[in-house]
Design a protein around this motif. Structure first.
Motif, PDB file in Angstrom:
ATOM      1  N   GLU A 153      26.455  56.467  -7.949  1.00  0.00           N
ATOM      2  CA  GLU A 153      26.381  57.075  -9.271  1.00  0.00           C
ATOM      3  C   GLU A 153      27.460  58.151  -9.444  1.00  0.00           C
ATOM      4  OE1 GLU A 153      23.740  56.403  -7.362  1.00  0.00           O
ATOM      5  OE2 GLU A 153      22.811  54.856  -8.606  1.00  0.00           O
ATOM      6  N   ALA A 154      27.696  58.942  -8.382  1.00  0.00           N
ATOM      7  CA  ALA A 154      28.747  59.967  -8.434  1.00  0.00           C
ATOM      8  C   ALA A 154      30.117  59.312  -8.590  1.00  0.00           C
ATOM      9  CB  ALA A 154      28.708  60.838  -7.183  1.00  0.00           C
ATOM     10  N   LEU A 155      30.312  58.200  -7.908  1.00  0.00           N
ATOM     11  CA  LEU A 155      31.561  57.452  -8.034  1.00  0.00           C
ATOM     12  C   LEU A 155      31.709  56.915  -9.451  1.00  0.00           C
ATOM     13  CD1 LEU A 155      34.100  56.099  -6.912  1.00  0.00           C
ATOM     14  CD2 LEU A 155      32.637  54.249  -6.062  1.00  0.00           C
ATOM     15  N   TYR A 156      30.643  56.383  -9.998  1.00  0.00           N
ATOM     16  CA  TYR A 156      30.670  55.848 -11.360  1.00  0.00           C
ATOM     17  C   TYR A 156      31.022  56.944 -12.362  1.00  0.00           C
ATOM     18  CZ  TYR A 156      29.197  53.216 -15.467  1.00  0.00           C
ATOM     19  OH  TYR A 156      29.169  52.575 -16.674  1.00  0.00           O
ATOM     20  N   ASP A 157      30.387  58.117 -12.207  1.00  0.00           N
ATOM     21  CA  ASP A 157      30.691  59.235 -13.097  1.00  0.00           C
ATOM     22  C   ASP A 157      32.171  59.601 -13.042  1.00  0.00           C
ATOM     23  OD1 ASP A 157      28.118  59.438 -14.058  1.00  0.00           O
ATOM     24  OD2 ASP A 157      27.584  61.170 -12.834  1.00  0.00           O
ATOM     25  N   LYS A 213      27.389  57.643 -19.171  1.00  0.00           N
ATOM     26  CA  LYS A 213      27.893  56.992 -20.382  1.00  0.00           C
ATOM     27  C   LYS A 213      26.989  57.312 -21.569  1.00  0.00           C
ATOM     28  CE  LYS A 213      30.932  53.263 -19.398  1.00  0.00           C
ATOM     29  NZ  LYS A 213      31.333  51.908 -19.594  1.00  0.00           N
ATOM     30  N   CYS A 214      25.692  57.291 -21.358  1.00  0.00           N
ATOM     31  CA  CYS A 214      24.754  57.606 -22.429  1.00  0.00           C
ATOM     32  C   CYS A 214      24.983  59.017 -22.959  1.00  0.00           C
ATOM     33  CB  CYS A 214      23.312  57.449 -21.946  1.00  0.00           C
ATOM     34  SG  CYS A 214      22.836  55.750 -21.589  1.00  0.00           S
ATOM     35  N   ARG A 215      25.147  59.969 -22.047  1.00  0.00           N
ATOM     36  CA  ARG A 215      25.410  61.351 -22.467  1.00  0.00           C
ATOM     37  C   ARG A 215      26.718  61.437 -23.255  1.00  0.00           C
ATOM     38  NH1 ARG A 215      23.378  62.332 -17.412  1.00  0.00           N
ATOM     39  NH2 ARG A 215      25.449  62.553 -16.477  1.00  0.00           N
ATOM     40  N   THR A 216      27.708  60.690 -22.845  1.00  0.00           N
ATOM     41  CA  THR A 216      28.988  60.687 -23.546  1.00  0.00           C
ATOM     42  C   THR A 216      28.802  60.209 -24.983  1.00  0.00           C
ATOM     43  OG1 THR A 216      30.210  60.331 -21.511  1.00  0.00           O
ATOM     44  CG2 THR A 216      31.331  59.731 -23.559  1.00  0.00           C
ATOM     45  N   TYR A 217      28.080  59.106 -25.142  1.00  0.00           N
ATOM     46  CA  TYR A 217      27.836  58.584 -26.486  1.00  0.00           C
ATOM     47  C   TYR A 217      26.960  59.537 -27.303  1.00  0.00           C
ATOM     48  CZ  TYR A 217      29.975  54.117 -25.327  1.00  0.00           C
ATOM     49  OH  TYR A 217      30.857  53.137 -24.971  1.00  0.00           O
ATOM     50  N   ILE A 239      23.558  49.893 -21.859  1.00  0.00           N
ATOM     51  CA  ILE A 239      23.758  51.310 -22.168  1.00  0.00           C
ATOM     52  C   ILE A 239      22.764  51.763 -23.222  1.00  0.00           C
ATOM     53  CG2 ILE A 239      25.382  52.960 -23.178  1.00  0.00           C
ATOM     54  CD1 ILE A 239      27.601  51.277 -21.708  1.00  0.00           C
ATOM     55  N   THR A 240      22.586  50.967 -24.272  1.00  0.00           N
ATOM     56  CA  THR A 240      21.665  51.357 -25.336  1.00  0.00           C
ATOM     57  C   THR A 240      20.234  51.459 -24.818  1.00  0.00           C
ATOM     58  OG1 THR A 240      23.130  50.365 -26.979  1.00  0.00           O
ATOM     59  CG2 THR A 240      20.854  50.776 -27.662  1.00  0.00           C
ATOM     60  N   SER A 241      19.827  50.550 -23.971  1.00  0.00           N
ATOM     61  CA  SER A 241      18.463  50.613 -23.446  1.00  0.00           C
ATOM     62  C   SER A 241      18.286  51.733 -22.420  1.00  0.00           C
ATOM     63  CB  SER A 241      18.043  49.268 -22.846  1.00  0.00           C
ATOM     64  OG  SER A 241      18.829  48.957 -21.720  1.00  0.00           O
ATOM     65  N   ALA A 242      19.370  52.230 -21.855  1.00  0.00           N
ATOM     66  CA  ALA A 242      19.293  53.320 -20.874  1.00  0.00           C
ATOM     67  C   ALA A 242      19.300  54.702 -21.514  1.00  0.00           C
ATOM     68  CB  ALA A 242      20.455  53.213 -19.885  1.00  0.00           C
ATOM     69  N   LEU A 243      19.481  54.774 -22.819  1.00  0.00           N
ATOM     70  CA  LEU A 243      19.503  56.074 -23.499  1.00  0.00           C
ATOM     71  C   LEU A 243      18.229  56.858 -23.188  1.00  0.00           C
ATOM     72  CD1 LEU A 243      20.922  54.884 -26.908  1.00  0.00           C
ATOM     73  CD2 LEU A 243      22.014  56.562 -25.400  1.00  0.00           C
ATOM     74  N   GLY A 297      17.761  58.862 -14.939  1.00  0.00           N
ATOM     75  CA  GLY A 297      17.840  58.201 -13.644  1.00  0.00           C
ATOM     76  C   GLY A 297      18.678  56.931 -13.670  1.00  0.00           C
ATOM     77  N   SER A 298      19.113  56.536 -14.839  1.00  0.00           N
ATOM     78  CA  SER A 298      19.896  55.310 -14.984  1.00  0.00           C
ATOM     79  C   SER A 298      21.302  55.497 -14.432  1.00  0.00           C
ATOM     80  CB  SER A 298      20.002  54.937 -16.472  1.00  0.00           C
ATOM     81  OG  SER A 298      21.006  53.978 -16.674  1.00  0.00           O
TER      82      SER A 298
END
Length: 184
Positions: free
Chosen positions: A52-56, A119-123, A105-109, A113-114
């Protein structure tokens, strides 16, 4: 951090971004990233203790792109509706760049823990910028919030992404969403 460590970190994030884009988050392993970046697994985990840290880190440049797109839409000519639609079109384009991303992404809003929380926070932040700007002009209904916009526009993006529709087909649906959130 030493210059070579910074270069390693950036190279790892660049490689990870490509792999995530090509294969999706779930299909990419930390071992694969390390091997593709030409570093040892220990080096990878020293920079990024979790996937997750890598993804961020991999999406940080993307965060700046999304923010700039919201700012560009707001700075554009035209009515508040025109500017809102320009943002919505950019948002749908971002969500549909990678097959399957729109619904994930939309369902993870709202799910911190997703693996898509960043990405959700960015949107959410980009939509809040748009709301703040247009509400300041009195152009939006008072009960519109960033989560609603993310879910509404994300739903349109998911329909386009999971159907045979061309991305431009979203425009009519986005117009309905825009008309529903604009004041008056």
């Amino acid at each position: 951090m030493r210059a070579d460590a910074v270069r390693n970190r950036e190279r790892i994030a660049d490689i990870a971004r490509k792999l995530f884009r090509e294969k999706g988050f779930d299909a990419v392993s930390m071992d694969e990233v390390a091997k593709s970046a030409g570093v040892g697994v220990g080096t990878l985990y020293r920079h990024f203790p979790t996937k997750e840290a890598l993804y961020d880190a991999a999406i940080q440049a993307w965060v700046e792109t999304v923010t700039a797109a919201a700012d560009t839409a707001l700075a554009g000519d035209g009515t508040p509706r025109d500017r809102l639609l320009a943002w919505f079109e950019s948002y749908v384009e971002f969500l549909t760049r990678h097959k399957g991303a729109a619904w994930r992404i939309t369902s993870a809003l709202g799910d911190e823990g997703s693996p898509f929380a960043a990405k959700c926070r960015t949107y959410l932040n980009a939509n809040q910028r748009v709301i703040d700007a247009l509400a300041g002009e009195g152009a939006l209904r008072g009960d519109v919030d960033a989560m609603q916009l993310c879910r509404l526009v994300g739903g349109v993006a998911a329909v386009v992404d999971n159907s045979e529709l061309e991305p431009a087909a979203a425009n009519a649906m986005l117009a309905v969403v825009a008309d529903g959130v604009l004041a008056g």
